[in-house]
Design a protein around this motif. Structure first.
Motif, PDB file in Angstrom:
ATOM      1  N   SER A  35       0.839  -1.204   0.000  1.00  0.00           N
ATOM      2  CA  SER A  35       0.000   0.000   0.000  1.00  0.00           C
ATOM      3  C   SER A  35       0.874   1.253   0.000  1.00  0.00           C
ATOM      4  CB  SER A  35      -0.901   0.031   1.234  1.00  0.00           C
ATOM      5  OG  SER A  35      -1.610  -1.160   1.408  1.00  0.00           O
ATOM      6  N   LEU A  36       1.958   1.221   0.801  1.00  0.00           N
ATOM      7  CA  LEU A  36       2.855   2.368   0.876  1.00  0.00           C
ATOM      8  C   LEU A  36       3.484   2.658  -0.481  1.00  0.00           C
ATOM      9  CD1 LEU A  36       4.429   4.521   2.456  1.00  0.00           C
ATOM     10  CD2 LEU A  36       6.110   2.747   3.030  1.00  0.00           C
ATOM     11  N   VAL A  37       3.895   1.618  -1.191  1.00  0.00           N
ATOM     12  CA  VAL A  37       4.489   1.804  -2.518  1.00  0.00           C
ATOM     13  C   VAL A  37       3.517   2.520  -3.442  1.00  0.00           C
ATOM     14  CG1 VAL A  37       5.228   0.576  -4.597  1.00  0.00           C
ATOM     15  CG2 VAL A  37       6.116  -0.119  -2.368  1.00  0.00           C
ATOM     16  N   ALA A  38       2.260   2.068  -3.467  1.00  0.00           N
ATOM     17  CA  ALA A  38       1.256   2.681  -4.347  1.00  0.00           C
ATOM     18  C   ALA A  38       0.961   4.113  -3.922  1.00  0.00           C
ATOM     19  CB  ALA A  38      -0.020   1.848  -4.338  1.00  0.00           C
ATOM     20  N   ALA A  39       0.808   4.329  -2.609  1.00  0.00           N
ATOM     21  CA  ALA A  39       0.519   5.673  -2.111  1.00  0.00           C
ATOM     22  C   ALA A  39       1.672   6.626  -2.419  1.00  0.00           C
ATOM     23  CB  ALA A  39       0.255   5.626  -0.609  1.00  0.00           C
ATOM     24  N   LEU A  40       2.891   6.170  -2.162  1.00  0.00           N
ATOM     25  CA  LEU A  40       4.069   7.011  -2.378  1.00  0.00           C
ATOM     26  C   LEU A  40       4.240   7.352  -3.857  1.00  0.00           C
ATOM     27  CD1 LEU A  40       6.522   8.336  -1.007  1.00  0.00           C
ATOM     28  CD2 LEU A  40       7.770   6.198  -1.369  1.00  0.00           C
ATOM     29  N   ALA A  41       4.071   6.362  -4.725  1.00  0.00           N
ATOM     30  CA  ALA A  41       4.218   6.611  -6.163  1.00  0.00           C
ATOM     31  C   ALA A  41       3.191   7.629  -6.661  1.00  0.00           C
ATOM     32  CB  ALA A  41       4.087   5.300  -6.937  1.00  0.00           C
ATOM     33  N   SER A  42       1.936   7.478  -6.241  1.00  0.00           N
ATOM     34  CA  SER A  42       0.899   8.414  -6.697  1.00  0.00           C
ATOM     35  C   SER A  42       1.143   9.807  -6.126  1.00  0.00           C
ATOM     36  CB  SER A  42      -0.487   7.896  -6.317  1.00  0.00           C
ATOM     37  OG  SER A  42      -0.640   7.776  -4.917  1.00  0.00           O
ATOM     38  N   PHE A  43       1.578   9.873  -4.865  1.00  0.00           N
ATOM     39  CA  PHE A  43       1.874  11.159  -4.230  1.00  0.00           C
ATOM     40  C   PHE A  43       3.022  11.870  -4.948  1.00  0.00           C
ATOM     41  CE2 PHE A  43       4.321  13.687  -1.207  1.00  0.00           C
ATOM     42  CZ  PHE A  43       3.344  14.457  -0.592  1.00  0.00           C
ATOM     43  N   LEU A  44       4.123  11.157  -5.169  1.00  0.00           N
ATOM     44  CA  LEU A  44       5.295  11.779  -5.776  1.00  0.00           C
ATOM     45  C   LEU A  44       5.032  12.195  -7.218  1.00  0.00           C
ATOM     46  CD1 LEU A  44       8.124   9.483  -4.348  1.00  0.00           C
ATOM     47  CD2 LEU A  44       7.468  11.787  -3.596  1.00  0.00           C
ATOM     48  N   GLN A  45       4.257  11.402  -7.932  1.00  0.00           N
ATOM     49  CA  GLN A  45       3.914  11.774  -9.306  1.00  0.00           C
ATOM     50  C   GLN A  45       3.126  13.088  -9.319  1.00  0.00           C
ATOM     51  OE1 GLN A  45       5.028  10.890 -12.041  1.00  0.00           O
ATOM     52  NE2 GLN A  45       3.498  10.680 -13.664  1.00  0.00           N
ATOM     53  N   ALA A  46       2.166  13.202  -8.402  1.00  0.00           N
ATOM     54  CA  ALA A  46       1.356  14.424  -8.339  1.00  0.00           C
ATOM     55  C   ALA A  46       2.204  15.626  -7.932  1.00  0.00           C
ATOM     56  CB  ALA A  46       0.196  14.227  -7.368  1.00  0.00           C
ATOM     57  N   LYS A  47       2.997  15.461  -6.883  1.00  0.00           N
ATOM     58  CA  LYS A  47       3.763  16.596  -6.369  1.00  0.00           C
ATOM     59  C   LYS A  47       4.872  17.023  -7.320  1.00  0.00           C
ATOM     60  CE  LYS A  47       1.228  17.102  -2.893  1.00  0.00           C
ATOM     61  NZ  LYS A  47       0.345  18.289  -2.822  1.00  0.00           N
ATOM     62  N   SER A  48       5.467  16.062  -8.047  1.00  0.00           N
ATOM     63  CA  SER A  48       6.519  16.413  -8.999  1.00  0.00           C
ATOM     64  C   SER A  48       5.963  17.224 -10.168  1.00  0.00           C
ATOM     65  CB  SER A  48       7.204  15.147  -9.523  1.00  0.00           C
ATOM     66  OG  SER A  48       6.319  14.391 -10.337  1.00  0.00           O
ATOM     67  N   LYS A  49       4.645  17.153 -10.350  1.00  0.00           N
ATOM     68  CA  LYS A  49       3.980  17.914 -11.409  1.00  0.00           C
ATOM     69  C   LYS A  49       3.230  19.122 -10.855  1.00  0.00           C
ATOM     70  CE  LYS A  49       3.445  13.929 -14.503  1.00  0.00           C
ATOM     71  NZ  LYS A  49       4.206  14.509 -15.632  1.00  0.00           N
ATOM     72  N   GLN A  50       3.537  19.485  -9.609  1.00  0.00           N
ATOM     73  CA  GLN A  50       2.875  20.601  -8.931  1.00  0.00           C
ATOM     74  C   GLN A  50       1.352  20.436  -8.946  1.00  0.00           C
ATOM     75  OE1 GLN A  50       5.368  21.544 -11.554  1.00  0.00           O
ATOM     76  NE2 GLN A  50       6.695  21.031  -9.834  1.00  0.00           N
TER      77      GLN A  50
END
Length: 304
Positions: A35-50
Motif C-alpha cells: 500500500s505504501l508503494v502505491a501511495a508514495l508513487a501516486s503522491f510523488l507523481q502528483a507533487k513532482s507535477k505541482q
C-alpha cells in the motif's frame, strides 16, 4: 445533441486544466508495504507535477471492512508525510450519485438486468456471453450489467507501455451493480474519478487488467479518460502479493523512515544513504525533487 452529454449535469466533474492524482485504499485492513508503494508513487507523481493529491476511502463493500481502519489509514499516511490536498472522499457518501448514473445508463438503454449466477457463467467458459441482454428481466434479485459498446482490447500505460487485454474479458458486459445491492467497483471508481477530476491514476499492477473495463465505462459515459500508470507489486518469496487479504503486516507508524527508504528503493529512486538519518519531511522533499518515473522497474511483480 447526444443524450449522454446530459451526464455532465449528473456528474459535475472538474475541468482538467491541472494535474490531479489520487490514492484510494479500501478500509478492509491497515496499510502494508505494498500500500505504501502505491501511495508514495501516486503522491510523488502528483507533487513532482505541482498537482493535487487526493485520498478516497473505497468503503462500499461493508462486509469486508474493518471497523476503524479508515481512520488508521489516514493516520498512517500522515505519519509517512503523505498529506492530501482536499477533503477525503468516502464512497459510502456517494450512493445518490451512483444511483443517478445507473438511472442515466438505464434511460439510455446502456444497461440491463441479469439473473445469471457465477456458477452458470463458469459452466459457459468463465466469460459472460450476454445471456440476459435481450430478455428484459425484472430488477428484483438481478445484477445490472453494462452494454459494452466500446471494448478495449489494448491500451497504453505510462510505465508498462502497450497492454494487451484478453478479448473475451474486454468485450464482456460487466457488472456495474451487484445482485446483493452493492455498487460494483468498476462503476464507483469511474464515477468518482470523473467527479474528482482525476487526470492520472497511479496504482499497482494488480489493477492493470480492470483498467480496460474502466476505460470502457469512461467512453460509454462520454467522459474524460485519465492517464494510467501501474507500478510493480511487492510479492513474498512464496509468490503472494502483499495484500490485506493475505494478512500482510501493517507498516510501523512510529518509525516510518526505514519503510519510506525501502519503498523509494523498490520504486528505483536510489535514495541517498544520508536520508536514513533524516526526518520524514526531509525524505519526502528529497523524493519529490528527485522523482524519476523512468527509474521505476517495469516488472509487474518484484520479490521483497
Amino acid at each position: 445533441m447526444n443524450s449522454l452529454q446530459s451526464l455532465q449535469t449528473v456528474i459535475p466533474g472538474r475541468p482538467h486544466t491541472s494535474y490531479r492524482g489520487r490514492f484510494a485504499p479500501s478500509p478492509s485492513g491497515l496499510l502494508h508495504f505494498g500500500s505504501l508503494v502505491a501511495a508514495l508513487a501516486s503522491f510523488l507523481q502528483a507533487k513532482s507535477k505541482q498537482g493535487k493529491w487526493l485520498v478516497r476511502i473505497e468503503d462500499i463493500d461493508k462486509p469486508r471492512e474493518l471497523i476503524g481502519a479508515d481512520k488508521e489509514i489516514l493516520k498512517t499516511l500522515e505519519a509517512y508525510g503523505l498529506y492530501w490536498d482536499e477533503e477525503v472522499l468516502y464512497q459510502s457518501n456517494q450512493a445518490e450519485l451512483y444511483n443517478e448514473v445507473l438511472n442515466h445508463l438505464q434511460h439510455n438503454q446502456l444497461s440491463y438486468n441479469c439473473h445469471c449466477t457465477r456458477a452458470q457463467i463458469k459452466q459457459s467458459g468463465g466469460v459472460y456471453l450476454g445471456t440476459c441482454k435481450d430478455l428484459n428481466l425484472p430488477a428484483e434479485g438481478a445484477a445490472i450489467r453494462l452494454k459494452n459498446q466500446f471494448p478495449y482490447t489494448e491500451f497504453i500505460d505510462g510505465l508498462q507501455g502497450k497492454v494487451i487485454v484478453n478479448s473475451g474479458l474486454a468485450k464482456e458486459d460487466f457488472i456495474i451493480h451487484r445482485r446483493d445491492g452493492l455498487f460494483a467497483y468498476q462503476l464507483a471508481v469511474v464515477v468518482d474519478d470523473i467527479y474528482q477530476g482525476i487526470t492520472e491514476v497511479v496504482r499497482g499492477c494488480d489493477l492493470l487488467e480492470p483498467t480496460a473495463r474502466q476505460l470502457t465505462l469512461f467512453k460509454t459515459l462520454n467522459a474524460h479518460q485519465p492517464n494510467y500508470l501501474h507500478v510493480p507489486l511487492a510479492i513474498t518469496e512464496q509468490g503472494y502479493k502483499l495484500s490485506k487479504q493475505n494478512a500482510a503486516p501493517a507498516i510501523d507508524n512510529n518509525n516510518p523512515q526505514p519503510a519510506l527508504i525501502q519503498a523509494l528503493q523498490f520504486l528505483g529512486q536510489n535514495p541517498e544513504p544520508a536520508l536514513m538519518k533524516s526526518s520524514v519531511d526531509e525524505i519526502i522533499q528529497w523524493a519529490i525533487s528527485n522523482w524519476q518515473v523512468n527509474s521505476i522497474p517495469k516488472k509487474q511483480e518484484i520479490m521483497l
